[in-house]
Motif scaffolding. Structure first.
Motif, PDB file in Angstrom:
ATOM      1  N   ASP A  55     -82.447 -84.121  74.956  1.00 29.84           N
ATOM      2  CA  ASP A  55     -81.339 -85.066  74.865  1.00 29.84           C
ATOM      3  C   ASP A  55     -80.010 -84.373  74.552  1.00 29.84           C
ATOM      4  O   ASP A  55     -78.955 -85.012  74.596  1.00 29.84           O
ATOM      5  CB  ASP A  55     -81.624 -86.124  73.794  1.00 29.84           C
ATOM      6  N   SER A  64     -80.901 -94.139  70.493  1.00 28.98           N
ATOM      7  CA  SER A  64     -82.248 -93.615  70.662  1.00 28.98           C
ATOM      8  C   SER A  64     -82.985 -93.785  69.339  1.00 28.98           C
ATOM      9  O   SER A  64     -82.397 -93.635  68.272  1.00 28.98           O
ATOM     10  CB  SER A  64     -82.225 -92.147  71.051  1.00 28.98           C
ATOM     11  N   LEU A 108     -84.898 -88.735  68.937  1.00 30.98           N
ATOM     12  CA  LEU A 108     -84.294 -87.767  69.829  1.00 30.98           C
ATOM     13  C   LEU A 108     -85.266 -86.656  70.222  1.00 30.98           C
ATOM     14  O   LEU A 108     -86.111 -86.230  69.423  1.00 30.98           O
ATOM     15  CB  LEU A 108     -83.061 -87.142  69.175  1.00 30.98           C
ATOM     16  N   ASN A 160     -85.880 -91.986  76.785  1.00 37.21           N
ATOM     17  CA  ASN A 160     -85.986 -92.584  75.455  1.00 37.21           C
ATOM     18  C   ASN A 160     -84.653 -93.062  74.930  1.00 37.21           C
ATOM     19  O   ASN A 160     -84.475 -93.224  73.729  1.00 37.21           O
ATOM     20  CB  ASN A 160     -86.599 -91.555  74.489  1.00 37.21           C
ATOM     21  N   LEU A 161     -83.682 -93.265  75.815  1.00 30.45           N
ATOM     22  CA  LEU A 161     -82.384 -93.785  75.414  1.00 30.45           C
ATOM     23  C   LEU A 161     -82.273 -95.254  75.799  1.00 30.45           C
ATOM     24  O   LEU A 161     -82.925 -95.704  76.748  1.00 30.45           O
ATOM     25  CB  LEU A 161     -81.258 -92.992  76.096  1.00 30.45           C
ATOM     26  N   SER A 162     -81.425 -95.977  75.092  1.00 30.33           N
ATOM     27  CA  SER A 162     -81.141 -97.360  75.427  1.00 30.33           C
ATOM     28  C   SER A 162     -79.658 -97.614  75.220  1.00 30.33           C
ATOM     29  O   SER A 162     -78.967 -96.832  74.563  1.00 30.33           O
ATOM     30  CB  SER A 162     -81.970 -98.319  74.572  1.00 30.33           C
TER      31      SER A 162
END
Lengths: 109, 114
Positions: B85, B78, B81, B63-65
């Motif tokens: 994470d 994100s 979170l 779910n990170l970019s």
């Protein structure tokens, strides 16, 4: 898959010599790095090997055997400040670094 | 000489909150940029790398970019979170064409998700 193995933890005495081993299986090989990481801090570069043999840099030396997929970091005249984690990393065929989990080195007086 | 900055140094965020970590490099042009995460007692996990503005490669689906709006700026984000994470986030740079592409690390951001 790609794999870097190194011991989880080692203990040594101040003034002594310690050897930290690293074995690797990667997709291609474009060099092997050793980094030092003190607790809570970022890794800092120690050495780089791309050809077989020993590279010496002051109290630290690093050895590589590509045919055996093996490297070691040798630390001489250990000092208390050498207490840290030592990370082995291999650059693969895509020029990406594959990292080992690190070896925590504990120096005792 | 080249320097790399990361902020904040520490961050405590609730689950489900957004995240934005920033990294900037000074003293070099066209660097390769990297985001790593290190869980406690573990090695470095490459999350993203970038070889140029707007060029991002993701190594781990999650779910990170990441974004690279400027040559020497790299941002990790994100929208929501997760507990997983939590970790030590490191930004690094390497020369576009160096002798052996040594990576230089920023001071890191310690993220705790509660």
């Amino acid at each position: 898959g790609q794999n870097i193995d190194q011991p989880t933890e080692m203990t040594a005495t101040e003034g002594a010599i310690v050897q930290i081993n690293c074995t690797y299986q990667t997709s291609g090989f474009n060099g092997l790095f050793w980094y030092q990481q003190h607790a809570g801090e970022a890794p800092t570069f120690l050495s780089y090997n791309v050809l077989d043999g020993l590279e010496e840099k002051g109290r630290f030396s690093s050895f590589l055997s590509r045919s055996k997929g093996y490297s070691y970091l040798l630390l001489k005249e250990l000092q208390m400040k050498d207490s840290a984690s030592y990370l082995c990393a291999v650059m693969d065929s895509n020029y990406q670094l594959i990292w080992g989990a690190g070896t925590k080195l504990i120096i005792k007086p | 000489s080249q320097t790399i900055h990361q902020w904040p140094a520490t961050l405590v965020q609730p689950v489900g909150s957004p995240l934005s970590l920033e990294c900037t490099v000074e003293g070099t042009s066209n660097p390769n940029l990297y985001w790593y995460r290190q869980a406690a007692g573990r090695g470095l996990q490459l999350l993203f790398y970038s070889v140029g503005i707007g060029q991002i490669s993701s190594e781990v689906p999650q779910n990170l970019s990441a974004s690279r709006p400027q040559d020497r700026q790299f941002i990790l984000s994100s929208k929501k979170l997760l507990l997983s994470d939590s970790g030590f986030y490191l930004c690094a740079w390497s020369p576009l064409a160096g002798d052996y592409n040594e990576q230089f690390f920023g001071p890191g951001t310690r993220l705790t998700v509660l």
